[in-house]
Design a protein around this motif. Structure first.
Motif, PDB file in Angstrom:
ATOM      1  N   THR A  71       1.001  -1.002  -0.130  1.00  0.00           N
ATOM      2  CA  THR A  71      -0.036  -0.009  -0.336  1.00  0.00           C
ATOM      3  C   THR A  71       0.407   1.147  -0.148  1.00  0.00           C
ATOM      4  N   THR A  72       2.350   1.180   0.558  1.00  0.00           N
ATOM      5  CA  THR A  72       3.082   1.978   0.906  1.00  0.00           C
ATOM      6  C   THR A  72       3.982   2.613  -0.881  1.00  0.00           C
ATOM      7  N   THR A  73       5.646   1.739  -0.386  1.00  0.00           N
ATOM      8  CA  THR A  73       5.510   1.658  -1.814  1.00  0.00           C
ATOM      9  C   THR A  73       5.461   0.719  -3.089  1.00  0.00           C
ATOM     10  N   LEU A  74       5.162   0.086  -2.948  1.00  0.00           N
ATOM     11  CA  LEU A  74       4.478  -0.413  -4.063  1.00  0.00           C
ATOM     12  C   LEU A  74       3.251   0.439  -5.443  1.00  0.00           C
ATOM     13  N   LYS A  75       2.492   1.138  -4.058  1.00  0.00           N
ATOM     14  CA  LYS A  75       1.383   2.022  -5.244  1.00  0.00           C
ATOM     15  C   LYS A  75       2.922   3.265  -5.165  1.00  0.00           C
ATOM     16  N   GLU A  76       3.552   3.853  -4.721  1.00  0.00           N
ATOM     17  CA  GLU A  76       4.210   4.927  -5.604  1.00  0.00           C
ATOM     18  C   GLU A  76       5.433   4.552  -6.639  1.00  0.00           C
ATOM     19  N   LEU A  77       5.807   3.328  -6.820  1.00  0.00           N
ATOM     20  CA  LEU A  77       6.557   2.773  -7.205  1.00  0.00           C
ATOM     21  C   LEU A  77       5.467   2.769  -8.461  1.00  0.00           C
ATOM     22  N   SER A  78       4.086   2.224  -8.270  1.00  0.00           N
ATOM     23  CA  SER A  78       3.127   2.074  -9.556  1.00  0.00           C
ATOM     24  C   SER A  78       3.280   3.192 -10.494  1.00  0.00           C
ATOM     25  N   GLN A  79       3.064   4.079  -9.714  1.00  0.00           N
ATOM     26  CA  GLN A  79       3.006   6.091 -10.387  1.00  0.00           C
ATOM     27  C   GLN A  79       4.752   5.790 -11.025  1.00  0.00           C
ATOM     28  N   GLN A  80       5.171   6.031 -10.466  1.00  0.00           N
ATOM     29  CA  GLN A  80       6.525   6.456 -10.965  1.00  0.00           C
ATOM     30  C   GLN A  80       6.680   5.414 -12.523  1.00  0.00           C
ATOM     31  N   ILE A  81       6.353   4.443 -12.571  1.00  0.00           N
ATOM     32  CA  ILE A  81       6.657   2.988 -13.569  1.00  0.00           C
ATOM     33  C   ILE A  81       5.523   4.313 -15.126  1.00  0.00           C
ATOM     34  N   GLU A 132      18.468  -4.837 -12.458  1.00  0.00           N
ATOM     35  CA  GLU A 132      19.034  -3.790 -13.289  1.00  0.00           C
ATOM     36  C   GLU A 132      18.228  -3.556 -14.297  1.00  0.00           C
ATOM     37  N   ASN A 133      18.135  -4.717 -14.471  1.00  0.00           N
ATOM     38  CA  ASN A 133      17.171  -5.181 -15.738  1.00  0.00           C
ATOM     39  C   ASN A 133      15.781  -5.156 -15.422  1.00  0.00           C
ATOM     40  N   ILE A 134      15.359  -5.588 -14.366  1.00  0.00           N
ATOM     41  CA  ILE A 134      13.878  -5.550 -13.962  1.00  0.00           C
ATOM     42  C   ILE A 134      13.433  -3.739 -13.641  1.00  0.00           C
ATOM     43  N   THR A 135      14.857  -2.732 -13.219  1.00  0.00           N
ATOM     44  CA  THR A 135      14.912  -1.342 -13.626  1.00  0.00           C
ATOM     45  C   THR A 135      13.998  -1.133 -14.665  1.00  0.00           C
ATOM     46  N   GLY A 186      11.217   0.901 -16.445  1.00  0.00           N
ATOM     47  CA  GLY A 186      11.062   2.383 -16.880  1.00  0.00           C
ATOM     48  C   GLY A 186      11.465   3.442 -15.397  1.00  0.00           C
ATOM     49  N   LEU A 187      12.215   2.663 -14.864  1.00  0.00           N
ATOM     50  CA  LEU A 187      12.826   3.500 -13.723  1.00  0.00           C
ATOM     51  C   LEU A 187      14.293   4.146 -13.642  1.00  0.00           C
ATOM     52  N   ASP A 188      13.914   5.272 -13.135  1.00  0.00           N
ATOM     53  CA  ASP A 188      15.166   6.052 -13.049  1.00  0.00           C
ATOM     54  C   ASP A 188      16.312   5.272 -12.023  1.00  0.00           C
ATOM     55  N   ASN A 189      15.625   5.053 -10.891  1.00  0.00           N
ATOM     56  CA  ASN A 189      16.709   4.192  -9.861  1.00  0.00           C
ATOM     57  C   ASN A 189      17.060   3.215  -9.806  1.00  0.00           C
ATOM     58  N   THR A 190      17.781   2.228 -10.052  1.00  0.00           N
ATOM     59  CA  THR A 190      17.518   1.066  -9.404  1.00  0.00           C
ATOM     60  C   THR A 190      17.205   0.295  -8.101  1.00  0.00           C
ATOM     61  N   ILE A 191      16.664  -0.338  -8.085  1.00  0.00           N
ATOM     62  CA  ILE A 191      15.440  -1.018  -6.809  1.00  0.00           C
ATOM     63  C   ILE A 191      16.076  -1.679  -6.628  1.00  0.00           C
ATOM     64  N   CYS A 243       3.711  -9.154 -12.253  1.00  0.00           N
ATOM     65  CA  CYS A 243       4.426  -9.873 -12.982  1.00  0.00           C
ATOM     66  C   CYS A 243       5.475  -9.550 -13.634  1.00  0.00           C
ATOM     67  N   PHE A 244       4.891  -8.683 -14.365  1.00  0.00           N
ATOM     68  CA  PHE A 244       4.824  -8.040 -15.857  1.00  0.00           C
ATOM     69  C   PHE A 244       7.005  -7.456 -15.615  1.00  0.00           C
ATOM     70  N   ALA A 245       7.129  -7.515 -14.298  1.00  0.00           N
ATOM     71  CA  ALA A 245       8.546  -6.674 -14.187  1.00  0.00           C
ATOM     72  C   ALA A 245       9.403  -8.007 -14.372  1.00  0.00           C
ATOM     73  N   PHE A 246       9.349  -9.049 -14.728  1.00  0.00           N
ATOM     74  CA  PHE A 246       9.781 -10.540 -14.781  1.00  0.00           C
ATOM     75  C   PHE A 246      10.354 -10.707 -16.409  1.00  0.00           C
ATOM     76  N   ASP A 247      10.848 -11.735 -16.681  1.00  0.00           N
ATOM     77  CA  ASP A 247      11.075 -12.041 -17.808  1.00  0.00           C
ATOM     78  C   ASP A 247      11.778 -13.268 -17.242  1.00  0.00           C
ATOM     79  N   LYS A 248      12.104 -14.378 -17.969  1.00  0.00           N
ATOM     80  CA  LYS A 248      12.552 -15.942 -17.777  1.00  0.00           C
ATOM     81  C   LYS A 248      13.047 -16.222 -17.567  1.00  0.00           C
TER      82      LYS A 248
END
Length: 437
Positions: free
Chosen positions: A79-89, A233-236, A240-245, A272-277
């Protein structure tokens, strides 16, 4: 806002599902670790299990609770970290960054988490369904043991004193007895019950293993590795994030992907879209390694703590009195330690943080999904009593046995110390001199 509102919000998002998101779900769904829903893993064959010259007579079954809500810590993170992250995405993709499609971005735009924190770790509807359907299938496989009519002398139901375990037991009872399920007596065990949660108040194990930083040295090595840094780095970049998670954020994303996949059959979590195989396998192994070290073969003491559970199984199956079927509802930590005590899914070489092994047998996605279960069935045969082992409803051969249907007397010899010399109090008594071991 409570959990019900969250369900409604997500139900609206299902209209955006298309072939692209389905293929992504198929690609990641086998790597969700302990958050894997049982519908991906159980055996579909419901036919009666039988062997010539043998009759099934008794059963002992330990079952991990069904799909549940996250812990309070993860709820806050969602409810905090991911909510903010979704806006950054969304902002990043507006600026031309990231690798997500319009359909995927629309899911992030509509994503909302508003889970009632007071319901943390409670069973969800999918968890109830997992239990009910599991019970129905087991009834079909072993009709001579699992009768349609409930009798407290014939059936034993025990659960840890947690909402998710107790509700799992009740849902399992519905699968067996339908309208008569309310008559079922579910015995609540103590928090430190030596059969169902033998590790919870085991001081020696808590201090030597769970709370010992040295236990997790190999997992920390993986977390600090170049492979993990490249994964982050690949997930970041994909998001499309500015800073590496950091690893904690990636781990939260991974768990949220798993939870939301487990909760609803027709919904693909945007996380789940954050990941590849490749990236999801790294996060999966990060969890596999942790539980190998803490709940598996990383420390010999871990296996020892489960002796009371295995002894209880032998006592139940060999007793001439008592219930025909004993159903015990517990947790991931319970199942993994019992599997270890039985020498199941032991890797050929110890797992380390140096590399991810190919085709490892110790994969939480396969052996520790929601509703994971382990059953031992006694068969009375013409040449004596035998025991059949099932994990995730599949017949498995114990390493100590030549065949799947294993002579009882042979197993009693193999586990002689477990049956006759298990002293849970002594195993769990902490001695500071053990710290040097």
């Amino acid at each position: 806002m409570g959990f019900k509102l969250y369900v409604i919000t997500v139900a609206v998002l299902v209209i955006f599902q298309d072939a692209e998101s389905e293929s992504i779900s198929d690609d990641i769904r086998n790597h969700l670790g302990s958050k894997t829903p049982y519908r991906f893993k159980y055996l579909k064959d419901e036919s009666k299990i039988k062997f010539p010259g043998c009759e099934s007579t008794k059963m002992w079954m330990v079952i991990r609770h069904g799909s549940r809500l996250p812990s309070d810590e993860d709820i806050v993170g969602m409810t905090t970290t991911l909510k903010e992250l979704s806006q950054q995405i969304l902002s990043g993709h507006e600026g031309g960054k990231g690798q997500l499609s319009k359909e995927q971005l629309s899911r992030f735009a509509n994503w909302l988490s508003s889970i009632d924190i007071t319901k943390e770790k409670d069973l969800v509807e999918e968890g109830r369904e997992e239990m009910t359907q599991l019970a129905k299938r087991m009834h079909k496989r072993f009709p001579s043991i699992i009768k349609s009519k409930y009798n407290s002398d014939t059936f034993e139901f025990r659960a840890t004193p947690t909402e998710r375990a107790e509700e799992s037991a009740k849902s399992f009872a519905i699968g067996l007895f339908d309208k008569n399920a309310p008559k079922v007596t579910v015995t609540k065990t103590s928090k430190g019950d030596p059969v169902l949660r033998f590790y919870k108040h085991c001081d020696n194990w808590q201090k030597q293993v769970k709370k010992n930083p040295n236990t997790y040295a190999e997992q920390k090595k993986l977390g600090d590795s170049l492979l993990m840094n490249q994964t982050l780095e690949n997930i970041t970049q994909k998001l499309g994030l500015d800073n590496t998670i950091d690893l904690d954020t990636a781990d939260l994303i991974y768990k949220t992907c798993g939870f939301e996949t487990a909760w609803w059959k027709d919904y693909v979590s945007p996380w789940c879209f954050a990941f590849d195989k490749d990236t999801i396998k790294v996060l999966e192994y990060y969890h596999d390694l942790k539980h190998y070290l803490m709940d598996g073969y990383g420390n010999e003491l871990t296996s020892q703590t489960a002796c009371e559970s295995v002894k209880n199984m032998f006592d139940h199956l060999t007793s001439k009195t008592g219930p025909n079927a004993s159903f015990l509802f517990a947790h991931s930590g319970t199942l993994l330690k019992i599997l270890t005590h039985m020498s199941l899914y032991k890797p050929e070489a110890p797992l380390t943080g140096d590399f991810i092994p190919e085709d490892s047998v110790w994969r939480l996605s396969d052996i520790d999904c929601f509703a994971s279960n382990l059953a031992f069935v006694l068969f009375e045969c013409k040449d004596g009593p035998h025991i059949l082992t099932l994990h995730q409803e599949r017949v498995v051969k114990l390493p100590a046995c030549k065949k799947e249907l294993c002579p009882l007397d042979h197993l009693q010899q193999v586990f002689h110390d477990t049956i006759h010399n298990c002293d849970h109090a002594a195993i769990c008594k902490y001695n500071s001199s053990n710290d040097e071991l």
